[in-house]
Write an enzyme that holds these catalytic residues in place. Structure first.
Site, short mmCIF file in Angstrom:
data_model
loop_
_atom_site.label_atom_id
_atom_site.label_comp_id
_atom_site.label_asym_id
_atom_site.label_seq_id
_atom_site.Cartn_x
_atom_site.Cartn_y
_atom_site.Cartn_z
N ASP A 124 0.85 -1.18 0.00
CA ASP A 124 0.00 0.00 0.00
C ASP A 124 0.89 1.23 0.00
O ASP A 124 2.08 1.16 0.30
CB ASP A 124 -0.93 0.00 1.21
CG ASP A 124 -0.17 -0.04 2.54
OD1 ASP A 124 0.95 -0.58 2.57
OD2 ASP A 124 -0.70 0.45 3.55
N GLU A 188 0.30 -1.29 5.69
CA GLU A 188 1.37 -0.77 6.54
C GLU A 188 1.22 0.73 6.77
O GLU A 188 1.62 1.24 7.82
CB GLU A 188 2.73 -1.07 5.91
CG GLU A 188 3.92 -0.84 6.81
CD GLU A 188 4.48 0.58 6.72
OE1 GLU A 188 5.33 0.93 7.56
OE2 GLU A 188 4.05 1.35 5.83
#
Length: 771
Positions: A124, A188
């Site tokens: 991400d 994350e």
């Protein structure tokens, strides 16, 4: 800022990285096998991944990333090499939320439990506004060495990089001792939604095996080891006052002024309670812990309105040497104190106030926290740290570990769980989370080399470890040698003072009629020795047996072990007590030839102070300075090497029956306490009892022989008092009676129990540990 280049990164001069003759060809071949980063393949994969970055932005609830878009491209590269198609890679796609998977890829090694892992490559990204960028953030563009696009530095570039490394392993299939694991993670960049990424993997135990070796968290920048990160505590301070017209400020409680003054007081207290920590210099942190506001918010209103409420938000960045919960508790204490003591808080101007007494109204502060995370201080003594430092030094040309108070989620939790976490990254700190983000292809190539060298160096350390383990995978002879040496050392340390007193009593001259002996008994001998020579006198003569204790006991237990093998009817079958008696006797024959010269030297040194009572005694013709002095004198003046074997006959007469009795009694007692022939489950207490009593049986059976040996060995060569063993025996019996044959028996028995208990216990424990 300290020179973090001086951190204990033991590479160039460390013997850890200067092994000799430990399969250098294997590691050299591995380095060649892994080679360089395949730039074409890397850029092709990165182009596809960056092309998905618009859908990978993580800012819920508006933007929820779809990490499976990245996984699709990674699997396109790796599935052809997976076990499902006959390849070596074990691939596990783990999903806790639709479209938001994690990917665990494993290249098996040859040694169970040995692991090297790459984790932290998240799929991400932070948000990007195309209107603010000079190029499209959601597609890869190339400008010379620059690879541009959202996620190139953090962290999609790392996803592509580690994918290429795993692909190369699968293509070339090198033989590695350690299993290599890559964990590509979801979620994350934002922790608002939990249970999606690495936190869930840890909770489910899917990463437990990674505790078996270094875990490299690949999510920092600038190619150097990041050895420390900061904790983060997001906080909100909600301030409540009273809204009123700005022309009548005495009727208002200005929330902005209250918030500013309260925040000032909170910060002052924070910096007093959490000052710079000494370990921050060791790790090279650029800044100490900080607390500061980053956002202000209020509901709005006219320019002529004093606001009645506002919210100040910010964070604490905490070096890992302070506890996050402690800080949160302290911050709450500060706010509670201010609420109770608003009248003590500084005000701004003559009518600024935080309490309206006539209205019974007080301003107030409310502190809340979002999810906090702890920083990490990597273990500077671990294998992972040294491997990473050496790999970086070789690939980049220098190594300079650094620390920042930026935060990385979950790595502290991993460290607390027992993982050897080390962090690194190969993007650019200057463009990390920034607009116009880019990385350098040359940096990624060096990052590949660091990762590959990490595998090489870890393999080298595995080889070193296996080499030393192999040294301890000994045959029975080597195990008996080692165990006997340890047992003998324990016996000597415990028993030598007793032996000194025994020899002094045995070898003191017969007193003239009407005169008392030099020593009235064992206790008197101890007192006189301590008075004349100090505690060291009790250990006089220990040099010779200490120098040979390894050989003596190694020989004793090795010959006994070989006798056991010869006498055993079938492999693994315990010996009977009678067979142990025979084995002990055989061992006694062998050790006599080593014991005789050793004890001659020891007895000469121990006895010389006792013999000095009579100036005319032959025993004082020579004073010895130490074991070598005794040996030189005997070789020079007493018939050469033959002189060192003076007393061999009584030595054999002592060692053969003595060891037969000792090993027989030892085995009989063990079997008695175990209730059968299987004595492997006996505790240390039982071994101590059996060993002590076995030692006592040795001296009980042969003590007169030992007295004869001692007097012969200290007898003068030129003017001998005794013609041989039998003459010595008869002379002692005639002049002193049976009592003379037991001089020193008390110290000998007092010595035998603790000394032999220590010997047998040390032998059994060492032998058991060697398998």
């Amino acid at each position: 800022m300290p020179n973090v280049g001086r951190l204990p990164c033991k590479t160039q001069n460390s013997p850890l990285f200067r092994p000799k003759n430990l399969s250098p060809m294997a590691t050299s071949n591995l380095k060649q096998t892994l080679g360089d980063l395949n730039k074409e393949s890397f850029i092709s994969l990165l182009t596809k991944i960056i092309g998905e970055s618009k859908f990978l932005q993580n800012n819920p609830p508006e933007l929820i990333p779809e990490e499976d878009r990245v996984i699709k491209h990674v699997l396109d590269c790796l599935l052809p090499y997976s076990t499902t198609t006959g390849g070596p890679l074990i691939v596990n796609h783990v999903t806790y939320f639709p479209g938001r998977g994690n990917l665990i890829v494993e290249y098996p090694g040859t040694q169970p439990g040995k692991i090297l892992s790459f984790v932290g490559m998240h799929m991400d990204v932070v948000t990007a506004n195309p209107n603010d960028w000079d190029f499209d953030p959601f597609s890869l563009s190339i400008d010379g060495d620059k690879l541009r696009g959202r996620g190139t530095t953090d962290c999609l570039g790392h996803v592509a990089l580690v994918t290429e490394l795993m692909k190369r392993l699968a293509e070339t299939k090198p033989k590695l001792e350690s299993t290599v694991v890559a964990v590509f993670i979801a979620n994350e960049e934002n922790s608002a939604i939990s249970g999606v990424g690495v936190d869930a993997l840890v909770k489910d135990g899917l990463l437990d095996k990674l505790k078996g070796g270094p875990l490299f968290w690949i999510d920092t920048a600038d190619k150097q080891p990041c050895i420390g990160t900061g904790g983060m505590i997001p906080w909100k301070l909600q301030v409540t006052g009273k809204l009123f017209h700005s022309g009548l400020p005495h009727k208002a409680i200005n929330a902005l002024e209250l918030g500013m003054e309260a925040l000032k007081e909170i910060q002052l207290r924070f910096y007093k309670d959490f000052p710079p920590h000494p370990d921050e210099q060791v790790y090279g942190f650029a800044t100490p812990s900080t607390m500061k506001p980053t956002q202000w918010n209020y509901p709005g209103g006219g320019i002529n309105q004093i606001p009645g409420e506002c919210t100040i938000s910010g964070d604490v960045r905490l070096t890992p040497f302070y506890n996050v919960k402690d800080v949160m508790n302290k911050l709450q204490e500060y706010v509670d104190y201010i609420n109770e003591n608003l009248n003590k808080l500084d005000t701004r101007g003559p009518v600024s106030k935080y309490i309206l007494h006539d209205e019974n109204l007080r301003g107030s502060l409310t502190l809340t926290f979002d999810e906090a995370m702890s920083g990490v201080a990597c273990d500077l003594n671990s294998r992972g740290f040294h491997v990473l430092c050496k790999a970086t030094e070789e690939a980049v040309g220098h190594v300079k570990p650094y620390s920042i108070t930026g935060s990385l989620p979950l790595i502290r939790e991993l460290q607390d769980e027992g993982f050897d976490v080390q962090t690194a990254g190969y993007g650019l700190m200057a463009t990390y989370h920034a607009k116009n983000e880019y990385c350098l292809l040359s940096d990624m190539c060096q990052g590949y080399h660091i990762s590959a060298l990490g595998l090489v160096l870890n393999t080298l350390l595995d080889l070193i470890q296996l080499h030393f383990i192999a040294l301890f995978k000994m045959g029975d002879v080597a195990k008996d040698l080692t165990s006997g040496t340890v047992g003998g050392a324990a016996q000597l340390i415990v028993g030598h003072p007793f032996d000194t007193i025994k020899v002094k009593l045995q070898s003191q001259p017969v007193p003239l009629p009407g005169q008392p002996p030099k020593y009235a008994g064992a206790v008197d001998a101890v007192k006189q020795t301590l008075a004349a020579e100090g505690p060291r006198g009790l250990y006089k003569g220990m040099g010779a047996p200490l120098a040979t204790v390894a050989a003596f006991n190694a020989l004793l237990f090795t010959v006994r072990g070989q006798m056991e093998s010869f006498l055993r009817s079938e492999p693994g079958v315990p010996l009977t007590v009678n067979q142990q008696v025979i084995a002990g006797a055989g061992a006694g024959v062998a050790v006599s030839f080593l014991a005789c010269p050793t004890e001659l030297i020891k007895c000469r040194l121990q006895a010389q102070s006792a013999l000095a009572i009579d100036a005319g005694s032959a025993g004082v013709a020579v004073k010895y300075g130490g074991p070598m002095d005794v040996a030189k004198h005997v070789l020079r003046s007493e018939g050469g090497a033959r002189g060192l074997f003076k007393g061999l006959v009584p030595t054999l007469a002592r060692e053969v029956p003595g060891n037969a009795a000792m090993f027989g009694v030892y085995e009989a007692l063990k079997q008695y306490m175990a209730g059968g022939t299987d004595t492997s489950k006996l505790g240390r207490g039982s071994l101590i009892v059996a060993g002590g009593l076995a030692g006592a049986s040795f001296w009980s059976s042969v003590y007169p022989t030992d007295v004869v040996k001692s007097v012969l060995q200290v007898d003068d060569y030129k003017n001998p008092k005794y013609k041989g063993s039998m003459h010595a025996f008869r002379s002692i019996l005639a002049s002193e009676g049976v009592k003379g044959l037991y001089k020193g028996f008390g110290p000998a028995m007092a010595r035998s129990i603790p000394a032999n208990a220590a010997c047998f216990l040390a032998y059994e424990v060492t032998r058991s540990s060697l398998g």
